[in-house]
Scaffold this motif. Structure first.
Motif, PDB file in Angstrom:
ATOM      1  N   ASP A  38       0.864  -1.182   0.000  1.00  0.00           N
ATOM      2  CA  ASP A  38       0.000   0.000   0.000  1.00  0.00           C
ATOM      3  C   ASP A  38       0.902   1.234   0.000  1.00  0.00           C
ATOM      4  O   ASP A  38       1.578   1.523   0.987  1.00  0.00           O
ATOM      5  N   PRO A  39       0.926   2.006  -1.093  1.00  0.00           N
ATOM      6  CA  PRO A  39       1.855   3.143  -1.185  1.00  0.00           C
ATOM      7  C   PRO A  39       1.504   4.279  -0.241  1.00  0.00           C
ATOM      8  O   PRO A  39       2.355   5.131   0.038  1.00  0.00           O
ATOM      9  N   ASN A  40       0.286   4.304   0.267  1.00  0.00           N
ATOM     10  CA  ASN A  40      -0.134   5.395   1.151  1.00  0.00           C
ATOM     11  C   ASN A  40       0.038   5.059   2.631  1.00  0.00           C
ATOM     12  O   ASN A  40      -0.204   5.915   3.487  1.00  0.00           O
ATOM     13  N   PHE A  41       0.430   3.834   2.923  1.00  0.00           N
ATOM     14  CA  PHE A  41       0.561   3.415   4.317  1.00  0.00           C
ATOM     15  C   PHE A  41       1.954   3.750   4.829  1.00  0.00           C
ATOM     16  O   PHE A  41       2.964   3.336   4.245  1.00  0.00           O
ATOM     17  N   MET A  42       2.022   4.505   5.961  1.00  0.00           N
ATOM     18  CA  MET A  42       3.300   4.900   6.544  1.00  0.00           C
ATOM     19  C   MET A  42       3.726   3.846   7.570  1.00  0.00           C
ATOM     20  O   MET A  42       3.293   3.865   8.731  1.00  0.00           O
ATOM     21  N   THR A  43       4.561   2.942   7.137  1.00  0.00           N
ATOM     22  CA  THR A  43       5.000   1.858   8.007  1.00  0.00           C
ATOM     23  C   THR A  43       5.773   2.381   9.213  1.00  0.00           C
ATOM     24  O   THR A  43       5.625   1.862  10.332  1.00  0.00           O
ATOM     25  N   SER A  44       6.586   3.396   9.023  1.00  0.00           N
ATOM     26  CA  SER A  44       7.384   3.933  10.126  1.00  0.00           C
ATOM     27  C   SER A  44       6.491   4.519  11.212  1.00  0.00           C
ATOM     28  O   SER A  44       6.752   4.340  12.414  1.00  0.00           O
ATOM     29  N   LEU A  45       5.410   5.205  10.813  1.00  0.00           N
ATOM     30  CA  LEU A  45       4.475   5.743  11.795  1.00  0.00           C
ATOM     31  C   LEU A  45       3.776   4.614  12.539  1.00  0.00           C
ATOM     32  O   LEU A  45       3.622   4.664  13.770  1.00  0.00           O
ATOM     33  N   ALA A  46       3.372   3.573  11.802  1.00  0.00           N
ATOM     34  CA  ALA A  46       2.699   2.426  12.424  1.00  0.00           C
ATOM     35  C   ALA A  46       3.615   1.748  13.429  1.00  0.00           C
ATOM     36  O   ALA A  46       3.173   1.333  14.511  1.00  0.00           O
ATOM     37  N   ARG A  47       4.882   1.628  13.110  1.00  0.00           N
ATOM     38  CA  ARG A  47       5.825   1.002  14.039  1.00  0.00           C
ATOM     39  C   ARG A  47       5.980   1.837  15.308  1.00  0.00           C
ATOM     40  O   ARG A  47       6.077   1.292  16.414  1.00  0.00           O
ATOM     41  N   GLY A  48       6.015   3.148  15.143  1.00  0.00           N
ATOM     42  CA  GLY A  48       6.110   4.008  16.316  1.00  0.00           C
ATOM     43  C   GLY A  48       4.916   3.855  17.233  1.00  0.00           C
ATOM     44  O   GLY A  48       5.056   3.817  18.464  1.00  0.00           O
ATOM     45  N   LEU A  49       3.728   3.745  16.650  1.00  0.00           N
ATOM     46  CA  LEU A  49       2.521   3.562  17.454  1.00  0.00           C
ATOM     47  C   LEU A  49       2.523   2.207  18.158  1.00  0.00           C
ATOM     48  O   LEU A  49       2.052   2.078  19.295  1.00  0.00           O
ATOM     49  N   ILE A  50       3.060   1.188  17.492  1.00  0.00           N
ATOM     50  CA  ILE A  50       3.159  -0.128  18.117  1.00  0.00           C
ATOM     51  C   ILE A  50       4.074  -0.078  19.335  1.00  0.00           C
ATOM     52  O   ILE A  50       3.777  -0.659  20.386  1.00  0.00           O
ATOM     53  N   VAL A  51       5.178   0.634  19.220  1.00  0.00           N
ATOM     54  CA  VAL A  51       6.099   0.771  20.348  1.00  0.00           C
ATOM     55  C   VAL A  51       5.417   1.499  21.505  1.00  0.00           C
ATOM     56  O   VAL A  51       5.523   1.090  22.667  1.00  0.00           O
ATOM     57  N   TYR A  83      14.334   6.543  19.544  1.00  0.00           N
ATOM     58  CA  TYR A  83      15.154   7.732  19.303  1.00  0.00           C
ATOM     59  C   TYR A  83      14.265   8.915  18.914  1.00  0.00           C
ATOM     60  O   TYR A  83      14.400  10.024  19.444  1.00  0.00           O
ATOM     61  N   THR A  84      13.326   8.659  17.999  1.00  0.00           N
ATOM     62  CA  THR A  84      12.421   9.720  17.548  1.00  0.00           C
ATOM     63  C   THR A  84      11.505  10.188  18.675  1.00  0.00           C
ATOM     64  O   THR A  84      11.322  11.391  18.886  1.00  0.00           O
ATOM     65  N   LEU A  85      10.919   9.228  19.403  1.00  0.00           N
ATOM     66  CA  LEU A  85      10.030   9.588  20.507  1.00  0.00           C
ATOM     67  C   LEU A  85      10.771  10.361  21.595  1.00  0.00           C
ATOM     68  O   LEU A  85      10.220  11.297  22.192  1.00  0.00           O
ATOM     69  N   THR A  86      12.017   9.986  21.843  1.00  0.00           N
ATOM     70  CA  THR A  86      12.807  10.687  22.850  1.00  0.00           C
ATOM     71  C   THR A  86      13.132  12.106  22.408  1.00  0.00           C
ATOM     72  O   THR A  86      13.025  13.058  23.191  1.00  0.00           O
ATOM     73  N   LYS A  87      13.509  12.274  21.143  1.00  0.00           N
ATOM     74  CA  LYS A  87      13.818  13.604  20.622  1.00  0.00           C
ATOM     75  C   LYS A  87      12.607  14.529  20.683  1.00  0.00           C
ATOM     76  O   LYS A  87      12.736  15.742  20.887  1.00  0.00           O
ATOM     77  N   LEU A  88      11.407  13.957  20.518  1.00  0.00           N
ATOM     78  CA  LEU A  88      10.171  14.752  20.542  1.00  0.00           C
ATOM     79  C   LEU A  88       9.602  14.906  21.948  1.00  0.00           C
ATOM     80  O   LEU A  88       8.589  15.573  22.133  1.00  0.00           O
ATOM     81  N   GLY A  89      10.204  14.261  22.937  1.00  0.00           N
ATOM     82  CA  GLY A  89       9.764  14.406  24.318  1.00  0.00           C
ATOM     83  C   GLY A  89       8.678  13.459  24.754  1.00  0.00           C
ATOM     84  O   GLY A  89       8.119  13.618  25.847  1.00  0.00           O
ATOM     85  N   PHE A  90       8.368  12.445  23.936  1.00  0.00           N
ATOM     86  CA  PHE A  90       7.299  11.510  24.282  1.00  0.00           C
ATOM     87  C   PHE A  90       7.812  10.278  25.025  1.00  0.00           C
ATOM     88  O   PHE A  90       7.028   9.506  25.560  1.00  0.00           O
ATOM     89  N   ALA A  91       9.114  10.062  25.047  1.00  0.00           N
ATOM     90  CA  ALA A  91       9.705   8.913  25.738  1.00  0.00           C
ATOM     91  C   ALA A  91      11.097   9.295  26.212  1.00  0.00           C
ATOM     92  O   ALA A  91      11.648  10.334  25.832  1.00  0.00           O
ATOM     93  N   GLY A  92      11.682   8.436  27.052  1.00  0.00           N
ATOM     94  CA  GLY A  92      13.021   8.698  27.548  1.00  0.00           C
ATOM     95  C   GLY A  92      13.503   7.538  28.388  1.00  0.00           C
ATOM     96  O   GLY A  92      12.735   6.630  28.738  1.00  0.00           O
ATOM     97  N   ALA A  93      14.792   7.558  28.695  1.00  0.00           N
ATOM     98  CA  ALA A  93      15.394   6.499  29.517  1.00  0.00           C
ATOM     99  C   ALA A  93      16.299   7.162  30.544  1.00  0.00           C
ATOM    100  O   ALA A  93      17.315   7.765  30.190  1.00  0.00           O
ATOM    101  N   GLU A  94      15.923   7.053  31.821  1.00  0.00           N
ATOM    102  CA  GLU A  94      16.702   7.674  32.890  1.00  0.00           C
ATOM    103  C   GLU A  94      18.092   7.055  33.006  1.00  0.00           C
ATOM    104  O   GLU A  94      19.091   7.745  33.196  1.00  0.00           O
ATOM    105  N   ASP A  95      18.139   5.702  32.895  1.00  0.00           N
ATOM    106  CA  ASP A  95      19.419   5.033  33.069  1.00  0.00           C
ATOM    107  C   ASP A  95      20.097   4.700  31.747  1.00  0.00           C
ATOM    108  O   ASP A  95      21.121   4.028  31.713  1.00  0.00           O
ATOM    109  N   GLY A  96      19.501   5.174  30.649  1.00  0.00           N
ATOM    110  CA  GLY A  96      20.093   4.938  29.343  1.00  0.00           C
ATOM    111  C   GLY A  96      19.718   3.631  28.698  1.00  0.00           C
ATOM    112  O   GLY A  96      20.076   3.392  27.538  1.00  0.00           O
TER     113      GLY A  96
END
Length: 287
Positions: A38-51, A83-96
């Motif tokens: 499906d050329p209109n389906f954004m797989t990268s966005l779907a993967r982010g939502l799954i995470v 990495y993307t979610l962390t850069k946007l402020g939606f996720a993070g890791a205190e201990d790395g």
């Protein structure tokens, strides 16, 4: 007692078929396969939502390896999503290493509740009922095979699990779920019954497809659903549909109470009229 010895197999005797391999549970990532090509389906966005959806109350912090196992995504894909979610402020890791969601994620749910007519209209109705009746009320919709809470008020904690807006519960063993299932088309109901895994949450949970089919017919005929300790011991709930003008149940409203404190008869005689009035009031906003 003598036993007759087995006759040895002849060379022409076909071997017994090998037992089938155990069924593999489909991962969230595998569900994306249907969109391949499906050329209109954004797989990268779907993967982010799954995470994002992999984080739960039971697993609020996870490593990349743990997320990879839970989602079915590769470690590299999980790492890019985090990495993307962390850069946007939606996720993070205190201990790395152990990641968790950040408070900014709440802006997404707030955007939904603020823009959704059903959710914004339901909340004051539930709050008014809770103030008058001193009970806990909720509104939910159907999302796949689960119900999702879109509005809720709590007077007394009646469930062991902490429910809130966005919480999901199985449809088959909850009063709100049975309402939403009962008002599906016959074809949709049969498709649901063919795929659902009826897990017994308590000794009272209905795990027979035939019995569940009969219960759904009764719910549709009576216009309400009563579940007695099927999802959690000690919890009794009553639900009614919120109907659109075309007769489709777009949502459901329910009362949850302690089984020892509120009898099934009291729910039906004292609280059912209040629920039906609230459902009618909420249905006005759907026109």
């Amino acid at each position: 007692m003598s036993l007759t010895p087995r006759r040895p197999l002849s060379p022409d005797t076909p071997p017994l078929p090998a037992p089938p391999p155990p069924a593999q549970k489909q991962t969230p990532a595998a569900s994306l396969d249907v969109f391949t090509g499906d050329p209109n389906f954004m797989t990268s966005l779907a993967r982010g939502l799954i995470v994002i959806q992999a984080f739960t109350q039971q697993n609020p912090q996870m490593t990349i390896s743990q997320l990879s196992v839970r989602t079915g995504l590769s470690r590299a894909a999980v790492r890019r999503c985090l990495y993307t979610l962390t850069k946007l402020g939606f996720a993070g890791a205190e201990d790395g290493s152990r990641y968790s969601l950040r408070p900014r994620m709440l802006t997404l749910s707030h955007t939904y509740t603020a823009s959704n007519t059903l959710s914004s209209a339901a909340q004051p109705i539930l709050e008014r009922m809770s103030a008058a009746l001193r009970e806990s009320f909720s509104v939910a919709t159907l999302d796949g095979d689960d119900i999702v809470y879109v509005a809720r008020t709590t007077v007394n904690r009646v469930m062991a699990v902490d429910l809130h807006i966005g919480s999901r519960l199985p449809a088959y063993c909850t009063s709100m779920g049975r309402i939403l299932l009962a008002y599906l088309t016959p074809e949709q109901i049969e498709a649901y019954l063919a795929r659902v895994n009826l897990v017994p949450h308590t000794t009272r949970t209905v795990v027979s497809v035939e019995k569940l089919r009969m219960l759904l017919r009764n719910v549709r005929r009576n216009g309400y659903a009563l579940c007695d300790q099927e999802y959690e011991v000690g919890l009794r709930s009553l639900a009614v549909p919120v109907l659109a003008p075309n007769g489709r149940a777009v949502a459901t409203i329910n009362l949850s109470g302690s089984a020892p404190r509120i009898s099934a008869l009291e729910m039906q005689t004292r609280f059912l009229p209040h629920l039906r009035n609230a459902a009618s009031e909420l249905a006005v906003f759907l026109r």
